[in-house]
Scaffold this active site. Structure first.
Site, PDB file in Angstrom:
ATOM      1  N   SER A  71      44.455  46.245  45.680  1.00 51.29           N
ATOM      2  CA  SER A  71      45.666  45.468  45.947  1.00 51.29           C
ATOM      3  C   SER A  71      46.637  45.395  44.775  1.00 51.29           C
ATOM      4  O   SER A  71      47.799  45.065  44.958  1.00 51.29           O
ATOM      5  CB  SER A  71      45.307  44.047  46.390  1.00 51.29           C
ATOM      6  OG  SER A  71      44.854  43.282  45.296  1.00 51.29           O
TER       7      SER A  71
ATOM      8  N   LYS B 243      46.414  38.594  41.656  1.00 52.48           N
ATOM      9  CA  LYS B 243      47.744  38.900  42.207  1.00 52.48           C
ATOM     10  C   LYS B 243      48.802  38.562  41.166  1.00 52.48           C
ATOM     11  O   LYS B 243      48.532  37.959  40.141  1.00 52.48           O
ATOM     12  CB  LYS B 243      48.026  38.074  43.473  1.00 52.48           C
ATOM     13  CG  LYS B 243      47.003  38.203  44.578  1.00 52.48           C
ATOM     14  CD  LYS B 243      47.009  39.536  45.234  1.00 52.48           C
ATOM     15  CE  LYS B 243      45.916  39.588  46.312  1.00 52.48           C
ATOM     16  NZ  LYS B 243      45.603  40.916  46.713  1.00 52.48           N
TER      17      LYS B 243
END
Length: 180
Positions: free
Chosen positions: A39, A76
């Site tokens: 990701s 993230k």
């Protein structure tokens, strides 16, 4: 007998101090983590090992680690802070109406056909508001097409943040400090 106890204590003292220091450092200052998944590609790769600073307050574009579930942490990038209006139009990030460059995405944008990040506003996400709620962050993975982030799971309570990270220490050939 007394000298034998002194020898043992002489060896035990540094060991005890080391264990206590390691506990304090790991509990309150820094911890190691392993990146799992794609990701954050191309900024971070699967199995990169990083150091998380538990003392930093997250700022826009910092990379953070947070508790996504009771058993799983995510890594993230912070995009929106509390009170921010976040939207994407024509592959450009707008925060509070101002366009922001995202140089960490340049490499990926060159290699994809079409938009790397589809258009959205916060109202299109589980946030369902005009702005990021107080006490929360809007986060996204750098691998925008393949990241489970605030666009799917909603904003992240700040108290779920473990810390910020920008140092990759393993593998050695990939060692680096990541800039915002």
């Amino acid at each position: 007998m007394v000298t034998e106890k002194r020898k043992i204590w002489g060896w035990a003292q540094p060991l005890i101090i080391g264990v206590v220091l390691a506990f304090i450092i790991r509990s309150f200052i820094i911890i190691p983590i392993v990146v799992e998944g794609a990701s954050m590609n191309a900024t971070l790769l699967d199995q990169d090992r990083m150091i998380v600073n538990k003392m930093d307050k997250p700022e826009r574009f910092d990379i953070i680690v947070f508790h996504a579930t009771n058993t799983e942490d995510y890594i993230k990038r912070v995009i929106g802070l509390p009170g921010d209006k976040v939207e994407y139009k024509n592959d450009t990030l707008y925060i509070n109406g101002k366009a922001y460059a995202e140089p960490y995405l340049d490499k990926q944008k060159e290699s994809v056909i079409g938009a790397l990040t589809p258009n959205f506003t916060l109202e299109d996400t589980p946030v369902k508001q005009l702005t990021v709620p107080d006490g929360e962050l809007f986060v996204m993975g750098d691998n925008r097409r393949y990241s489970k982030d605030s666009r799917q799971i909603g904003s992240i309570p700040i108290d779920m943040v473990v810390g910020t990270t920008n140092i990759v220490y393993w593998p050695v050939k990939e060692m680096k400090i990541i800039k915002k």
